[in-house]
Design an enzyme around this catalytic site. Structure first.
Site, PDB file in Angstrom:
ATOM      1  N   ASP A 273       0.841  -1.191   0.000  1.00 29.55           N
ATOM      2  CA  ASP A 273       0.000   0.000   0.000  1.00 29.55           C
ATOM      3  C   ASP A 273       0.883   1.249   0.000  1.00 29.55           C
ATOM      4  O   ASP A 273       1.436   1.582   1.028  1.00 29.55           O
ATOM      5  CB  ASP A 273      -0.972   0.004   1.181  1.00 29.55           C
ATOM      6  CG  ASP A 273      -0.311  -0.360   2.514  1.00 29.55           C
ATOM      7  OD1 ASP A 273       0.702  -1.087   2.541  1.00 29.55           O
ATOM      8  OD2 ASP A 273      -0.830   0.105   3.545  1.00 29.55           O
ATOM      9  N   GLU A 457      12.557   1.310   7.458  1.00 25.81           N
ATOM     10  CA  GLU A 457      11.469   0.485   6.924  1.00 25.81           C
ATOM     11  C   GLU A 457      11.691   0.145   5.452  1.00 25.81           C
ATOM     12  O   GLU A 457      11.396  -0.966   5.014  1.00 25.81           O
ATOM     13  CB  GLU A 457      10.159   1.261   7.096  1.00 25.81           C
ATOM     14  CG  GLU A 457       8.943   0.600   6.484  1.00 25.81           C
ATOM     15  CD  GLU A 457       7.747   1.531   6.453  1.00 25.81           C
ATOM     16  OE1 GLU A 457       6.617   1.021   6.406  1.00 25.81           O
ATOM     17  OE2 GLU A 457       7.940   2.762   6.456  1.00 25.81           O
TER      18      GLU A 457
END
Length: 493
Positions: A273, A457
């Site tokens: 996403d 991340e």
């Protein structure tokens, strides 16, 4: 905050998110109410029209807010291995009772880091890779037991352990987690988790029995030849609580897209996403059509789940179920090879089941048939050649071969897909590509750790990256569970 539909404080919730009083839309849905929600809603209705009313102050008076993890290299100087080993305890959470939107879990777990303080589904598998390398099998087993608890209590594993994620799951890596424990503890792990594996499978296949006049129901799609495949789905078609303002803004660009919100949510279930692979026009979020797509990665991990159940039935000597799942596994493999292979492009691609054709997007999802070991040598060689020529960069693998403002496109690379690529290349004998993926990705992580003292991340993987943190709804987060896990696993591979 209890945020499955925000109905208890609907007006307050909408006002807080729409007015952007927090930079991150996740902040408010993670807040813990200090009083009952109906009481807070009544206070808000009574006070909001006062001339000196301050919405931010009101929220701060009525909710508490969990902090974000911020840990830097003082954990272990400049030694990245020691840093990660010490970081596990900083990322470990113990939340045995429900708090606001946070779901209580019976065992400690490792959170990703940054804004993510809850237990995430597919993140956790790649975190577990590093935990095993660190000798923390206790944490791995506890996390698998947490996921088992969620399966037993609510019937499936949600996207993460928050109430606002209870309408969707995430790409099913539970069977891979069980296989990790099997590697460590033997076949007893298959016996222990067999019932949970069955429930996980039932969740993803629910609706198959009703596929008569319509080709799709929930996560299941019936193909023209009668085979069953899976798609991403969400039971709600409303703005995401954690992305409320963004979703409303996107809808303003596509007022005729009646399934826009569900398609945004379904893309979140994929873990990607967002990415151009879900966009009909390849670039604009308002063209998102996730639920119309049969994804390569999802169907390969469904196959992995089916194969794991087959292994469990073999171990338990359940002849009837073993024969049933031998047929199911063979059918899934045939369907993947039939519908998700693009002969002209020479790669695996997602498939529009209504249009009966593959999508235009070429992404690292093409590696999943190799990752689970079902591709022929000929097809695998074609895929690996494409990856080598178009997706391998100085800092690792690009997620797709197109640059957009979405975080699961170029120029970004992500730890879980580096591992998938490494395993895929190694399994099919391309040791040079496997070594290049490993070297380039680890070098990228090490270089940026030396610069920042943190693990992130996601990472840019192109040499000429200009340093901007582009893409996504939120800034790059540090911590970071799956980066730590994949780095340690690759180092010891």
């Amino acid at each position: 905050m209890i945020a499955t539909d925000a109905s208890a404080i609907g007006v307050l919730f909408a006002d807080v998110q729409a007015q952007h009083i927090f930079n991150d839309q996740k902040t408010f849905v993670d807040a813990e109410p200090l009083y009952s929600l109906p009481y807070i809603a009544a206070k808000y209705a009574n006070q909001k029209h006062e001339p000196d009313f301050d919405l931010l102050a009101f929220v701060q008076e009525n909710f508490s807010f969990p902090g974000q993890l911020r840990v830097h290299s003082n954990l272990a100087g400049n030694n990245i291995d020691h840093y990660i080993l010490n970081l596990w305890d900083h990322l470990t959470r113990i939340n045995t009772t429900d708090k606001g939107s946070l779901i209580g879990l019976p065992h400690p777990y490792v959170a990703p880091g940054g804004r993510f303080n809850e237990l995430y589904y597919w993140d956790s598998y790649f975190t577990m890779l590093g935990l095993v390398e660190s000798g923390r099998l206790d944490l791995v087993e506890g996390m698998v037991d947490n996921f088992t608890y969620l399966i037993d209590s609510i019937g499936f594993i949600p996207n993460a352990s928050r109430t606002y994620y209870l309408t969707r799951s995430q790409i099913p890596f539970y069977s891979a987690m069980v296989k990790l424990l099997r590697d460590a503890k033997g076949d007893a792990a298959l016996v222990k988790y067999q019932e949970a594996l069955e429930k996980e499978y039932a969740f993803w296949m629910k609706g198959a029995e009703s596929l008569h006049e319509h080709p799709a129901s929930l996560h299941v799609v019936k193909m023209d030849d009668g085979s069953l495949m899976n798609r991403y789905w969400d039971t709600e078609n409303t703005p995401r609580p954690e992305g409320y303002a963004l979703d409303l803004a996107i809808m303003n660009q596509a007022p005729g897209n009646k399934d826009l919100y569900r398609n945004l949510r379904a893309a979140c279930e994929s873990g990607w996403d967002f990415s151009s692979r879900w966009l009909a026009d390849g670039k604009n979020l308002h063209s998102i059509c996730t639920t119309e797509i049969i994804p390569v990665d999802l169907n390969c991990m469904m196959l992995h789940l089916e194969q794991t159940l087959l292994d469990a039935y073999t171990v338990s000597d359940n002849r009837h179920m073993r024969m049933k799942f031998e047929t199911i596994v063979a059918g899934r493999i045939d369907a993947i090879e039939k519908y998700l292979w693009d002969e002209q492009e020479g790669v695996y691609k997602d498939y529009y089941f209504q249009q009966k054709q593959t999508t235009k997007s070429k992404s690292l999802a093409m590696l999943f048939p190799l990752y689970v070991g079902i591709s022929s040598s000929k097809r695998a060689a074609q895929v690996l050649t494409f990856v080598k020529e178009h997706l391998l960069k100085e800092g690792g693998l690009l997620t797709t071969n197109v640059a957009t403002e979405q975080q699961w496109d170029a120029p970004k690379g992500w730890a879980p897909l580096q591992w998938v690529g490494y395993v895929a290349a190694r399994q099919y004998g391309d040791s040079d590509l496997a070594a290049a993926i490993r070297c380039n990705w680890m070098g990228n992580v090490e270089y940026r750790f030396a610069q920042t003292g943190k693990l992130m991340e996601k990472y840019p993987v192109v040499k000429n990256y200009d340093g901007r943190d582009t893409g996504g709804e939120y800034p790059n987060q540090d911590g970071f569970g799956w980066t730590n896990g994949v780095y340690l696993k690759m180092k010891n591979a």
